[in-house]
Motif scaffolding. Structure first.
Motif, PDB file in Angstrom:
ATOM      1  N   HIS A  91       0.815  -1.218   0.000  1.00 35.51           N
ATOM      2  CA  HIS A  91       0.000   0.000   0.000  1.00 35.51           C
ATOM      3  C   HIS A  91       0.854   1.277   0.000  1.00 35.51           C
ATOM      4  O   HIS A  91       0.306   2.363   0.184  1.00 35.51           O
ATOM      5  N   SER A 215     -13.134  -0.350   0.657  1.00 32.15           N
ATOM      6  CA  SER A 215     -12.478  -0.214  -0.647  1.00 32.15           C
ATOM      7  C   SER A 215     -11.232  -1.070  -0.780  1.00 32.15           C
ATOM      8  O   SER A 215     -10.737  -1.271  -1.898  1.00 32.15           O
ATOM      9  N   TYR A 219     -10.483  -1.462  -5.158  1.00 27.51           N
ATOM     10  CA  TYR A 219     -10.131  -0.279  -5.941  1.00 27.51           C
ATOM     11  C   TYR A 219      -8.624  -0.203  -6.137  1.00 27.51           C
ATOM     12  O   TYR A 219      -7.843  -0.688  -5.310  1.00 27.51           O
ATOM     13  N   GLY A 220      -8.237   0.440  -7.233  1.00 24.35           N
ATOM     14  CA  GLY A 220      -6.823   0.643  -7.489  1.00 24.35           C
ATOM     15  C   GLY A 220      -6.155  -0.574  -8.098  1.00 24.35           C
ATOM     16  O   GLY A 220      -6.713  -1.674  -8.134  1.00 24.35           O
ATOM     17  N   PHE A 221      -4.922  -0.367  -8.575  1.00 21.37           N
ATOM     18  CA  PHE A 221      -4.162  -1.453  -9.180  1.00 21.37           C
ATOM     19  C   PHE A 221      -3.970  -2.587  -8.180  1.00 21.37           C
ATOM     20  O   PHE A 221      -3.503  -2.368  -7.067  1.00 21.37           O
ATOM     21  N   ARG A 224      -5.208  -2.035  -4.323  1.00 24.02           N
ATOM     22  CA  ARG A 224      -4.435  -1.328  -3.298  1.00 24.02           C
ATOM     23  C   ARG A 224      -5.227  -0.250  -2.571  1.00 24.02           C
ATOM     24  O   ARG A 224      -4.757   0.305  -1.578  1.00 24.02           O
ATOM     25  N   ILE A 226      -8.313   3.197  -2.704  1.00 23.41           N
ATOM     26  CA  ILE A 226      -8.603   4.447  -3.400  1.00 23.41           C
ATOM     27  C   ILE A 226      -7.461   5.451  -3.255  1.00 23.41           C
ATOM     28  O   ILE A 226      -7.089   6.127  -4.215  1.00 23.41           O
ATOM     29  N   CYS A 228      -4.291   4.933  -2.873  1.00 24.18           N
ATOM     30  CA  CYS A 228      -3.202   4.548  -3.783  1.00 24.18           C
ATOM     31  C   CYS A 228      -3.574   4.821  -5.240  1.00 24.18           C
ATOM     32  O   CYS A 228      -2.727   5.258  -6.030  1.00 24.18           O
ATOM     33  N   SER A 229      -4.822   4.566  -5.600  1.00 27.36           N
ATOM     34  CA  SER A 229      -5.234   4.768  -6.991  1.00 27.36           C
ATOM     35  C   SER A 229      -5.126   6.232  -7.391  1.00 27.36           C
ATOM     36  O   SER A 229      -4.929   6.546  -8.566  1.00 27.36           O
ATOM     37  N   GLN A 298      -7.406  -9.460  -9.961  1.00 23.36           N
ATOM     38  CA  GLN A 298      -7.739  -8.398 -10.923  1.00 23.36           C
ATOM     39  C   GLN A 298      -8.910  -8.773 -11.828  1.00 23.36           C
ATOM     40  O   GLN A 298      -9.793  -7.936 -12.081  1.00 23.36           O
TER      41      GLN A 298
END
Length: 422
Positions: A91, A215, A219-221, A224, A226, A228-229, A298
């Motif tokens: 993270h 989240s 969320y995020g790659f 990780r 929001i 981090c995104s 993913q």
């Protein structure tokens, strides 16, 4: 049991029952379709996760089933510390501290981190655990601001900035928000909030704390989160990530600076006085993070986002039936735009009726009523999962539509009554 406490508890429960707010434990049929839990990625049913988890247990064949105590006594382990380091790296956080639950983490953090004279400003919809911590804190005051309202937050900061020590940066303002709000399914405007705090508190004494309980993993790659995104890791004072929702485990972690971590170890009472998580719990968390790092979750995230779009399109077909055709009462308030989360809040004056109608058809949905949500916003909360199919969604929406038809259907007597009312 003494009569006095018996009568008091019975009276309070009777009042709650009379207000249709009595809570009770329940179970669902194993064949029912889940549209309620926070298991957004359906990892609790993942064969890959179960296989990897059992394999992880064999890496330490002599592990203890119990941790043996709090982490400050006998409950710490190199395994837990390595896991914290892995979570920290994933993270992009300076340090991480594990807690037994998100409630423990939030209540412990907000009870001890605000210093005497500090102020906590919190979104009116933050979790009950934050309120629990604020109730025990040494902050000079705790004030709410309207949900996701930058204008109201600006006004509240300007009010407390009247304190000379706040204006000089000698006292802090903590701003408590959630990345994803669990009842409404909407996201916080995190970056605009950070910009506002920096603008009004240029001495750096504005500390934004983001709860990413709902989240994390979604969320995020690679899941990780929001923060981090958005690339905001260095601008947020602390983050809460839980493992019991999208990650299908239990426990939580505070992501923070090394100094804050050391402070929590010394002052966060839920950490100090609770038996720490056992090895099987830590192993489950480690395995899920390994799957995320390998991008194995993913495809689930991508599918879930597609399912959100499908649910929104299907619900939109119910708009012509959402209002009573004669009386004009809004039977169901549907989302006006595509939700940014798998949580759909279907506001209705009759949440229990709609929930039961769906439950009778084998769908697990829940009625959410005050005091969990504000008066006048009672709803049926629908959560989508990667394990739901397009056909599951179609059938649920069809069932909701059938309920609307029943509620909107009028016979001669009802039509006559409706015309008299109008």
């Amino acid at each position: 049991m003494p009569q006095s406490i018996h009568d008091s508890m019975s009276s309070l429960l009777s009042k709650r029952k009379a207000n249709s707010a009595l809570r009770a434990l329940s179970t669902s049929s194993p064949t029912a379709i889940d549209f309620s839990s926070n298991d957004f990625l359906s990892l609790s049913h993942s064969l890959d996760l179960k296989k990897a988890y059992l394999a992880e247990l064999t890496t330490s064949p002599n592990f203890h089933l119990g941790s043996g105590g709090s982490r400050l006594l006998d409950g710490n382990s190199t395994y837990a510390e390595k896991l914290e380091a892995e979570i920290s790296a994933f993270h992009n956080a300076p340090a991480v501290l594990l807690f037994n639950s998100g409630f423990d983490a939030n209540s412990g953090f907000f009870a001890c981190v605000p210093q005497p004279g500090d102020v906590v400003l919190y979104d009116e919809f933050v979790h009950a655990s934050v309120h629990e911590g604020m109730r025990l804190s040494r902050a000079s005051c705790c004030k709410s601001f309207s949900h996701n309202s930058l204008m109201d937050l600006r006004e509240k900061i300007q009010e407390v900035r009247g304190d000379e020590k706040v204006a000089k940066g000698e006292r802090n303002i903590l701003v408590a928000i959630e990345g994803l709000y669990s009842m409404d399914g909407d996201l916080a405007p995190i970056e605009p909030i950070l910009d506002l705090v920096d603008e009004l508190l240029p001495n750096g004494n504005g500390l934004v704390v983001v709860d990413e309980a709902h989240s994390n993993g979604v969320y995020g790659f690679q899941g990780r989160g929001i923060v981090c995104s958005l690339g905001l890791e260095k601008r947020v004072f602390a983050r809460l990530h839980t493992f019991g929702k999208g990650l299908a485990c239990n426990g939580a972690a505070i992501l923070c600076s090394p100094l804050t971590r050391e402070y929590l170890i010394n002052y966060a009472r839920p950490l100090i006085y609770s038996t720490s998580m056992s090895f099987p719990s830590l192993a489950a968390i480690k395995v899920v993070y390994s799957l995320m790092k390998q991008s194995k979750t993913q495809p689930l995230i991508i599918y879930l986002n597609d399912l959100i779009k499908h649910m929104y399109r299907q619900l939109s077909t119910l708009l012509p039936h959402a209002k009573h055709p004669i009386i004009g009462i809004q039977l169901l308030q549907l989302p006006e735009q595509l939700p940014r989360s798998p949580i759909f809040a279907l506001l209705t004056p009759e949440p229990r009726s709609l929930a039961k109608y769906c439950q009778d058809a084998g769908f697990v949905v829940r009625a959410i009523v005050p005091p969990t949500v504000p008066e006048g916003t009672q709803r049926v909360r629908v959560c989508l999962h990667a394990g739901n199919t397009y056909q599951d969604v179609d059938r649920l929406v069809e069932r909701i539509g059938s309920w609307l038809e029943l509620k909107g259907g009028v016979g001669k007597d009802e039509a006559r009554l409706a015309r008299a009312v109008l």
